[in-house]
Design a protein around this motif. Structure first.
Motif: not given
Length: 114
Positions: A52-62
């Motif tokens: 869960l900690a290594n899940k990729p972060v979904r960025r709002i602004v690329p």
């Protein structure tokens, strides 16, 4: 009768002691097995938390858009700085700092052709 309580009248005290030792060994094996299984479940839990900690972060602004914004802001700051320097410190018209002829004249002065 001896001091050890035996279930069977014909059972000798040494047999009784050996049977008790076998039972103790079984209990120890079961305890080790329980410790091993709890350690295994702790490892599984830890792996799940790491996943869960290594899940990729979904960025709002690329990131590429952030870079473009930074470069545009740097360019705007450069233009404002040139206008303030040329107009405010130099005493001339600030918009002249953005003209090509002004910079050609400055470069000619620095190089020594003018």
């Amino acid at each position: 009768m001896s001091t050890l309580q035996t279930n069977n009248v014909n059972e000798s005290p040494t047999r009784h002691v050996k049977r008790l030792q076998r039972q103790e060994k079984r209990i120890e094996r079961l305890e080790r097995h329980n410790e091993h299984s709890t350690a295994r479940s702790r490892r599984r839990q830890q792996k799940a938390e790491e996943k869960l900690a290594n899940k990729p972060v979904r960025r709002i602004v690329p990131i590429w858009l952030r870079l473009i914004v930074v470069f545009v802001l740097c360019y705007v700051a450069l233009m404002i700085g040139m206008m303030v320097g040329y107009g405010g410190l130099g005493g001339k018209e600030p918009t002249e700092a953005l003209e090509f002829s002004t910079w050609k004249h400055i470069i000619d002065l620095v190089v020594g052709e003018g």
